[in-house]
Design a protein around this motif. Structure first.
Motif, PDB file in Angstrom:
ATOM      1  N   UNK A   1      29.841  52.604  42.130  1.00 55.32           N
ATOM      2  CA  UNK A   1      30.269  53.313  43.337  1.00 55.32           C
ATOM      3  C   UNK A   1      31.620  52.799  43.833  1.00 55.32           C
ATOM      4  N   UNK A   2      31.978  51.593  43.421  1.00 59.88           N
ATOM      5  CA  UNK A   2      33.217  50.971  43.883  1.00 59.88           C
ATOM      6  C   UNK A   2      34.404  51.312  42.995  1.00 59.88           C
ATOM      7  N   UNK A   3      34.178  52.105  41.942  1.00 55.16           N
ATOM      8  CA  UNK A   3      35.236  52.380  40.969  1.00 55.16           C
ATOM      9  C   UNK A   3      35.908  53.713  41.282  1.00 55.16           C
ATOM     10  N   UNK A   4      37.133  53.710  41.782  1.00 56.42           N
ATOM     11  CA  UNK A   4      37.813  54.978  42.093  1.00 56.42           C
ATOM     12  C   UNK A   4      38.121  55.808  40.856  1.00 56.42           C
TER      13      UNK A   4
ATOM     14  N   UNK B   1       9.851  35.055  36.681  1.00 51.00           N
ATOM     15  CA  UNK B   1      10.739  34.048  36.111  1.00 51.00           C
ATOM     16  C   UNK B   1      11.885  34.610  35.308  1.00 51.00           C
ATOM     17  N   UNK B   2      11.892  35.920  35.022  1.00 50.06           N
ATOM     18  CA  UNK B   2      12.970  36.505  34.239  1.00 50.06           C
ATOM     19  C   UNK B   2      14.280  36.420  35.019  1.00 50.06           C
ATOM     20  N   UNK B   3      15.377  36.275  34.304  1.00 51.88           N
ATOM     21  CA  UNK B   3      16.702  36.291  34.910  1.00 51.88           C
ATOM     22  C   UNK B   3      17.219  37.728  34.883  1.00 51.88           C
ATOM     23  N   UNK B   4      17.737  38.187  36.018  1.00 52.38           N
ATOM     24  CA  UNK B   4      18.306  39.534  36.121  1.00 52.38           C
ATOM     25  C   UNK B   4      19.741  39.405  36.622  1.00 52.38           C
ATOM     26  N   UNK B   5      20.641  40.153  35.998  1.00 57.35           N
ATOM     27  CA  UNK B   5      22.044  40.036  36.387  1.00 57.35           C
ATOM     28  C   UNK B   5      22.340  40.817  37.665  1.00 57.35           C
ATOM     29  N   UNK B   6      23.610  40.978  37.971  1.00 58.19           N
ATOM     30  CA  UNK B   6      24.037  41.469  39.280  1.00 58.19           C
ATOM     31  C   UNK B   6      24.544  42.904  39.252  1.00 58.19           C
ATOM     32  N   UNK B   7      24.128  43.698  38.251  1.00 54.22           N
ATOM     33  CA  UNK B   7      24.765  45.009  38.088  1.00 54.22           C
ATOM     34  C   UNK B   7      23.902  46.181  38.548  1.00 54.22           C
ATOM     35  N   UNK B   8      22.825  45.899  39.264  1.00 55.21           N
ATOM     36  CA  UNK B   8      22.008  46.966  39.836  1.00 55.21           C
ATOM     37  C   UNK B   8      22.608  47.510  41.131  1.00 55.21           C
ATOM     38  N   UNK B   9      23.651  46.855  41.619  1.00 57.09           N
ATOM     39  CA  UNK B   9      24.201  47.231  42.917  1.00 57.09           C
ATOM     40  C   UNK B   9      23.611  46.427  44.058  1.00 57.09           C
ATOM     41  N   UNK B  10      22.700  45.515  43.739  1.00 57.33           N
ATOM     42  CA  UNK B  10      22.139  44.567  44.699  1.00 57.33           C
ATOM     43  C   UNK B  10      22.236  43.186  44.058  1.00 57.33           C
ATOM     44  N   UNK B  11      22.168  42.131  44.841  1.00 61.08           N
ATOM     45  CA  UNK B  11      22.313  40.796  44.255  1.00 61.08           C
ATOM     46  C   UNK B  11      21.252  40.500  43.204  1.00 61.08           C
ATOM     47  N   UNK B  12      21.672  39.852  42.137  1.00 59.73           N
ATOM     48  CA  UNK B  12      20.761  39.379  41.111  1.00 59.73           C
ATOM     49  C   UNK B  12      20.722  37.864  41.097  1.00 59.73           C
ATOM     50  N   UNK B  13      20.297  37.314  39.971  1.00 62.04           N
ATOM     51  CA  UNK B  13      20.185  35.854  39.863  1.00 62.04           C
ATOM     52  C   UNK B  13      21.493  35.200  39.449  1.00 62.04           C
TER      53      UNK B  13
ATOM     54  N   UNK C   1      36.068  56.450  38.498  1.00 61.22           N
ATOM     55  CA  UNK C   1      34.868  57.174  38.065  1.00 61.22           C
ATOM     56  C   UNK C   1      34.332  57.982  39.245  1.00 61.22           C
ATOM     57  N   UNK C   2      34.705  59.270  39.319  1.00 64.31           N
ATOM     58  CA  UNK C   2      34.190  60.087  40.408  1.00 64.31           C
ATOM     59  C   UNK C   2      32.674  60.269  40.239  1.00 64.31           C
ATOM     60  N   UNK C   3      32.013  60.450  41.373  1.00 62.69           N
ATOM     61  CA  UNK C   3      30.559  60.593  41.333  1.00 62.69           C
ATOM     62  C   UNK C   3      29.857  59.309  40.953  1.00 62.69           C
ATOM     63  N   UNK C   4      30.476  58.182  41.243  1.00 59.49           N
ATOM     64  CA  UNK C   4      29.926  56.896  40.849  1.00 59.49           C
ATOM     65  C   UNK C   4      28.528  56.658  41.398  1.00 59.49           C
ATOM     66  N   UNK C   5      27.761  55.889  40.673  1.00 57.99           N
ATOM     67  CA  UNK C   5      26.359  55.661  41.026  1.00 57.99           C
ATOM     68  C   UNK C   5      26.113  54.183  41.289  1.00 57.99           C
ATOM     69  N   UNK C   6      25.127  53.938  42.157  1.00 58.51           N
ATOM     70  CA  UNK C   6      24.824  52.565  42.535  1.00 58.51           C
ATOM     71  C   UNK C   6      23.365  52.365  42.851  1.00 58.51           C
ATOM     72  N   UNK C   7      23.083  51.396  43.702  1.00 58.21           N
ATOM     73  CA  UNK C   7      21.718  50.932  43.938  1.00 58.21           C
ATOM     74  C   UNK C   7      20.770  52.048  44.324  1.00 58.21           C
TER      75      UNK C   7
END
Length: 698
Positions: free
Chosen positions: A456-459, A485-497, A461-467
């Protein structure tokens, strides 16, 4: 009693002349037609006897004449078949893609059976699918409270029990030569029913959740699914283990299946702590980008870059047959380079799945390859002692409900955009969540889930998608519930681990809201993630070692990518680079694994990493004769070069001494000076190992 029969229609034969379409018992021909006919005959007799014993069918004639004369029995047949003949017995596999081909017209009956079973009605589930196919797991997962699960398992174990022990070795060798890719060959070599049982239990653990994903996609509610878990999987597994373990001891059986956890609140699931200890210890991981785009051989975004429609891209699926696919070689390359984990692109933006998904036909199973690459990858990583990571693209250019946006291959096709204008991302969410559930329930423990990506923060890419488009909070809660216990990264649009900077190196340790956060730099070998045949701008092993060291000095990891080619092979350049990193790690691993930032300021062209009471000075430039380390005087007990463990003698210089001719002048108070050899050690980055005093770090 409900009798749920699950079988295939290719390679199967009738038993006792019972015609198609009526209540009947069938058996599978486990191998190619004409092979081991005596095994097939004995299998038919045994299965017929098994079912006859349980539901009291006296004879085939009785069943054929009066299918309803067996008492209170409702028989539900679910025929399953695969659309590609190549994937059948030609390659020795039994009923490949069994989930995908649960026909739509069969689903109401299956859902009705599940509801009856979950309510506690007795049932028998009879399945003729093989060990590595999922029909067995459907059978076991749906066995009712009070049903005789042992008999279902006995059905599965027939291939081992029908062959006398004295004949198993010879029979197994015949099968392996004739059908080198058949899972049944290994079963026939089994020496004891207990080991067969361990296989069965492991299979239950691996793919039980995929049954839930399939049923959820066809309308079973969350409450009904929870009842299914609690009623079926948990209560019956422990007695099964205990009875079939060697000596009758449950402790000797396969590791216990993780019981379905008590469902925490969404808030609790969102904050479940990830197991970051192994991640911080590993510091180096391998990223593997591989899929249909590997055949195009010109970047993993080729479909988007070249504005390809599905029809244009289809030729890659039709020709996907990686005959040199060897995930064990990938994993071995990672381990020998000193990596502690590997992450595979289970699905990239093109939507093509490397596993046997129940929710789409767009998978490796519907290619000439016809195998579950994710399953083989995970097995290979575990065999090499590596942690397992899976990459899953939130974007899906193939899915019919994914709205067109600035990333989509047909973003400039006005007719296509008009025809798909009513797409709603909310219709895509059940598919997205269902596939994540599959990946996290089919294969045992998954250590790391790499989502990609929100924009959503990328100008650009119109119609950008996020959380909100991914229903990210509920998706993350699902992940936490399925894999604590799984590690999840930060690319869902919300904070990850962790934080995942891509294709750049942070200048300093990364932070979130002012607090330090673990991070992982994602880097390519040559600027392309997928195989890019004509791109030869490869980084050197030395430059990548520097990236690794610099990252660890700032509390970060390095996830270093490879892009195997269309045949599944690592390129010579990738192997050479990883081998070069491995050569350096052979001598310097303890300066990386389990190490992190140090509370001291290094000189220019030096990076510090700290592990316990040892400080490591990584020299990006080789000083002439002396290494001056500010603030370390009196804090170091001993110093040596790591390359050969040769001592580096400290040089004590009076801070007030005046420099004159060949006499070195005084240095700032607190400076430790070490005398270096003139010749730089022949290694990518020389490292000085400093043994600190007990009070060196306050």
């Amino acid at each position: 009693m409900t009798v749920l029969e699950i079988d295939g229609v290719v390679g199967m034969r009738d038993v006792g002349g019972i015609p198609a379409g009526s209540a009947r018992v069938r058996t599978g021909r486990l191998y190619r037609s004409g092979a081991l006919s005596s095994v097939d005959d004995r299998g038919a007799d045994a299965i017929r006897a098994l079912v006859g014993r349980i539901i009291d069918l006296r004879s085939d004639d009785e069943v054929a004449a009066a299918p309803t004369a067996v008492g209170e029995v409702e028989l539900i047949r679910l025929p399953l078949y695969h659309g590609s003949p190549r994937s059948f017995f030609l390659e020795g596999y039994d009923l490949a893609g069994i989930y995908r081909h649960l026909l739509a017209e069969s689903m109401p009956e299956l859902v009705a059976a599940i509801r009856a079973i979950a309510a506690g009605e007795p049932a028998l589930v009879h399945c003729t699918a093989g060990k590595d196919r999922t029909g067995l797991v459907i059978a076991l997962a749906l066995a009712a409270v009070g049903a005789d699960r042992e008999e279902v398992v006995a059905d599965y174990a027939l291939t081992a029990e029908l062959i006398p022990a004295s004949d198993r070795r010879a029979t197994s060798e015949r099968l392996r030569r004739a059908y080198p890719r058949s899972p049944h060959a290994a079963v026939l070599a089994t020496e004891s029913p207990a080991s067969v049982m361990r296989d069965v239990l492991a299979e239950i653990d691996r793919v039980h959740g995929s049954v839930r994903a399939l049923l959820a996609a066809h309308g079973l509610t969350a409450a009904e699914l929870t009842a299914l878990d609690e009623a079926l999987l948990t209560p019956e597994r422990a007695p099964l283990e205990a009875e079939h373990a060697p000596g009758g001891a449950a402790a000797a059986a396969a590791p216990a299946a993780p019981h379905p956890p008590v469902a925490p609140s969404p808030g609790e699931r969102m904050t479940a702590p990830a197991d970051l200890a192994w991640f911080v210890d590993a510091r180096l991981g391998m990223f593997v980008h591989w899929g249909l785009y590997s055949l195009a051989a010109r970047h993993e975004w080729v479909k988007s870059r070249e504005r390809m429609g599905d029809a244009d891209y289809e030729s890659y699926r039709e020709h996907f047959d990686p005959d040199r696919f060897d995930p064990r070689a990938w994993a071995r390359t990672a381990r020998e380079a000193g990596a502690g984990y590997v992450v595979l692109t289970a699905k990239h933006h093109d939507g093509f799945c490397l596993w046997d998904s129940a929710l789409t036909d767009y998978t490796t199973m519907n290619t000439p390859f016809g195998r579950d690459a994710v399953a083989e990858f995970i097995e290979a990583c575990r065999a090499e002692g590596l942690r397992v990571g899976l990459y899953y693209s939130l974007i899906d250019w193939h899915h019919g409900s994914f709205p067109v946006d600035g990333t989509h291959p047909q973003r400039d096709d006005e007719d296509f955009k008009k025809a798909t204008a009513d797409r709603d991302v909310r219709d895509y969410q059940p598919y997205l969540h269902g596939q994540v559930r599959e990946l996290l329930t089919r294969y045992g423990r998954i250590d790391y889930l790499f989502f990609d990506f929100s924009y959503t923060h990328r100008p650009d890419y119109w119609g950008g998608k996020g959380a909100a488009d991914w229903d990210a909070e509920n998706l993350l809660a699902l992940v936490r519930e399925l894999q604590p216990g799984i590690i999840v990264n930060d690319r869902l649009g919300i904070p990850g681990d962790i934080v995942t900077p891509e294709q750049y190196q942070p200048l300093e340790p990364m932070a979130r809201d002012g607090a330090p956060v673990p991070w992982e730099a994602c880097q390519t070998l040559n600027g392309s993630w997928g195989y890019d045949r004509d791109n030869h701008e490869f980084k050197t092993a030395e430059s990548l070692v520097r990236l690794l060291v610099d990252g660890v000095s700032k509390n970060g990891n390095l996830l270093l990518n490879i892009g195997p080619d269309g045949r599944g092979r690592l390129g010579a350049d990738a192997e050479r680079i990883f081998r070069g990193i491995g050569d350096w790690m052979d001598d310097h691993a303890r300066a990386i694994h389990g190490a992190g930032p140090a509370p001291f300021t290094p000189p220019t062209d030096v990076r510090y990493t700290l592990r316990g009471d040892r400080l490591y000075a990584h020299l990006f430039a080789w000083p002439f004769k002396h290494l001056h380390l500010p603030g370390l005087a009196g804090r170091v007990r001993y110093a040596q070069l790591m390359s050969d463990a040769s001592e580096l003698v400290p040089l004590h210089v009076d801070p007030d001494r005046v420099a004159q001719n060949t006499l070195m002048g005084g240095l700032p108070a607190g400076t430790l000076t070490l005398h270096l050899p003139l010749q730089r050690p022949d290694t990518a980055v020389p490292v000085v190992e400093l043994f600190l005093t007990d009070d060196a770090i306050g």
